[in-house]
Scaffold this active site. Structure first.
Site, PDB file in Angstrom:
ATOM      1  N   ASP A   9      39.956  41.979  31.007  1.00 37.73           N
ATOM      2  CA  ASP A   9      39.088  42.914  31.720  1.00 37.73           C
ATOM      3  C   ASP A   9      37.864  43.157  30.818  1.00 37.73           C
ATOM      4  OD1 ASP A   9      38.248  45.147  33.390  1.00 37.73           O
ATOM      5  OD2 ASP A   9      39.001  46.415  31.767  1.00 37.73           O
ATOM      6  N   ASP A  11      35.191  46.187  31.190  1.00 42.75           N
ATOM      7  CA  ASP A  11      34.855  47.585  30.909  1.00 42.75           C
ATOM      8  C   ASP A  11      36.004  48.372  30.291  1.00 42.75           C
ATOM      9  OD1 ASP A  11      32.090  47.869  31.683  1.00 42.75           O
ATOM     10  OD2 ASP A  11      32.772  47.401  33.710  1.00 42.75           O
TER      11      ASP A  11
HETATM   12 MG   LIG Z   1      38.459  48.360  32.501  1.00 39.75          MG
END
Ligand SMILES: [Mg+2]
Length: 227
Positions: A9, A11
């Site tokens: 992922d 962010d």
């Molecule tokens: Mg995230």
């Protein structure tokens, strides 16, 4: 090597989104000539969370989400400004102020050197994701960068992971690990598709979701011991 393919992922897993977002927001307030107030960012976040929740429930598109959060913000503080322009400014500053989670670059470097295939799987907006990865000179680490906003489907939908697998030529599911900070999108998404998962949980949050992470780490370096 227990795993061959690591899906990260972006962010709040590799990028310090919370830190950059506050800086970008402050810069945006200054840029449009508003008198900065202590609670503006908090007010913006309320509307922002609301529109992202609505988006996850299929109630609105990212096209609407982009300006709607600023429309809500301006209405809350009683100011009449263009929410579309506000969004463009904010997203630009978000790229300008991009910063990495401590240890992220070292981790990617180590993994790449040791022959892992790396990919980014993100639910973020397209104006931000690839420009930010490029700005931080990370593009060369990744074989695939999958942005939900570009493909029109988001984590935790199994189709998002199917498209990701397509771009990586369908590696053995047992050799793929999903790494992320979100239980509902990253961990649940991995669970749904049959991938092992590693929850990056730096603040030691409690898992109140239905997601079942295979591993939990509080620091990125711990991932080296797992893979
Ligand atoms: Mg995230």
């Amino acid at each position: 090597m227990k795993y061959s393919h690591l899906l990260f992922d972006a962010d709040n897993t590799l990028f310090d989104f919370d830190g950059s977002s506050k800086k970008a927001f402050d810069q945006f307030i200054q840029h449009i000539g508003l008198d900065p107030k202590e609670d503006y960012y908090r007010i913006y976040q309320i509307g922002n969370h609301q529109v992202w929740n609505d988006f996850e429930q299929g109630k609105l598109t990212t096209e609407i989400l982009r300006w709607k959060r600023f429309d809500l913000f301006f209405k809350s503080i009683g100011v009449d400004r263009d929410p579309h322009k506000a969004n463009t400014l904010y997203l630009g500053f978000l790229v300008d102020f991009a910063s990495l989670i401590p240890g992220a670059r070292e981790l990617l470097d180590n993994l790449k050197r040791n022959g892992y295939t790396l990919a980014i799987i993100t639910n973020g907006l397209k104006e931000v994701q690839k420009p930010r990865i490029k700005k931080k000179n990370l593009t060369h680490y990744f074989n695939s960068i999958i942005v939900s906003d570009e493909i029109g489907i988001a984590k935790p939908d199994p189709l998002f992971f199917e498209i990701t697998a397509d771009t990586l030529m369908h590696p053995d599911k047992k050799k793929v690990l999903v790494i992320g900070d979100s239980l509902t999108s990253d961990m649940q998404g991995g669970n749904n598709y049959g991938y092992d998962t590693c929850w990056y949980n730096p603040r030691g949050k409690e898992n109140k979701s239905t997601a079942r992470p295979t591993y939990v780490v509080t620091q990125l370096q711990e991932i080296l011991k797992i893979v």
